[in-house]
Design an enzyme around this catalytic site. Sequence first.
Site, short mmCIF file in Angstrom:
data_model
loop_
_atom_site.label_atom_id
_atom_site.label_comp_id
_atom_site.label_asym_id
_atom_site.label_seq_id
_atom_site.Cartn_x
_atom_site.Cartn_y
_atom_site.Cartn_z
N GLU A 12 -33.94 -10.06 -43.16
CA GLU A 12 -32.49 -10.25 -43.12
C GLU A 12 -31.89 -10.07 -44.51
O GLU A 12 -30.76 -9.66 -44.66
CB GLU A 12 -32.13 -11.66 -42.65
CG GLU A 12 -32.58 -11.98 -41.25
CD GLU A 12 -32.48 -13.48 -40.96
OE1 GLU A 12 -32.56 -13.83 -39.80
OE2 GLU A 12 -32.33 -14.29 -41.90
N ASP A 216 -32.60 -13.99 -29.07
CA ASP A 216 -33.34 -14.36 -27.86
C ASP A 216 -32.53 -15.42 -27.13
O ASP A 216 -31.54 -15.91 -27.64
CB ASP A 216 -34.73 -14.90 -28.26
CG ASP A 216 -34.62 -16.13 -29.15
OD1 ASP A 216 -34.55 -17.24 -28.63
OD2 ASP A 216 -34.56 -15.97 -30.39
N1 ADE Z 1 -34.08 -18.65 -34.21
C1 ADE Z 1 -34.02 -17.57 -33.41
N2 ADE Z 1 -34.38 -17.89 -32.15
C2 ADE Z 1 -34.66 -19.21 -32.16
C3 ADE Z 1 -35.12 -20.13 -31.18
N3 ADE Z 1 -35.35 -19.72 -29.94
N4 ADE Z 1 -35.34 -21.41 -31.55
C4 ADE Z 1 -35.12 -21.80 -32.82
N5 ADE Z 1 -34.71 -20.98 -33.79
C5 ADE Z 1 -34.49 -19.70 -33.47
#
Ligand code: ADE
Length: 249
Positions: A12, A216
């Site tokens: 990033e 996600d």
């Molecule tokens: N960062 C990106 N996805 C995440 C997740 N599912 N849980 C915690 N931090 C995250």
Amino acid sequence: MTLAIMSALLDEQRGLLEQLKHPKQVQRAGRTFWCGQWAGHDVVLVLTKVGKVAAATTTAALIDAFGVDQVVFTGVAGGIGEGVGVGDVVVANAFIQHDMDASPLFARYEIPLYGCASMACDAHLTAILLEASNTGLAGVGSHFHHEKLLKSPNVHSGLIASGDRFVSSAQDAGQVRQGLQAAGFEALAVEMEGAAVAQVCRDYGVPFAAVRTISDRADDDAHVDFSAFVKQVASPYALAIVSQFVKML
Ligand code: ADE
């Protein structure tokens, strides 16, 4: 004015680093702080490392040793709010710690001795970041091969919940969301640093704003293609947003 730009992961940060004029690196507290100029502003770029303690240490060092007076965070998060999908972007208006629980001494989620559970981001800086996200992302395509992400992303604004775990099951995501809802909080996304940065910035009276690209849905597939997503989608998004943001300051 010195602006800190914090990221959680190296991919990033990479694109942001290339924009820095006269970069100079300073080592402190096991971290590399990159000092330079961007769009005429003094800027410090740093990786928070992962988790709330690491993020708090990084933030305190930034403020105490580098004298930053504005902090912005870019990163990725898991979407848990309704309609918050992969490839969308969330600009935080406040943070809460979903794993804070000192009950029965204090209400669930309340940060002991602060008298509150959620911490608001700076309204002025957040308004600029929201506009920068909308403007910067208009027309930004991405090259992620597994998802059709070529549409312009939806930009949301709301509460982000931080905790010291990667939320990676639909059951866990549901519990986090419902627990917060029961206490009157509607979280759009989960990640692992923002609430700590917000708390340290509040302690020091330094304005803070944060933006996260949804990588996600915090479900059983949360880890699939995570690093490819960060490289191919989140990093170009962060660059587009922050490039716009620094111009607007
Ligand atoms: N960062 C990106 N996805 C995440 C997740 N599912 N849980 C915690 N931090 C995250």
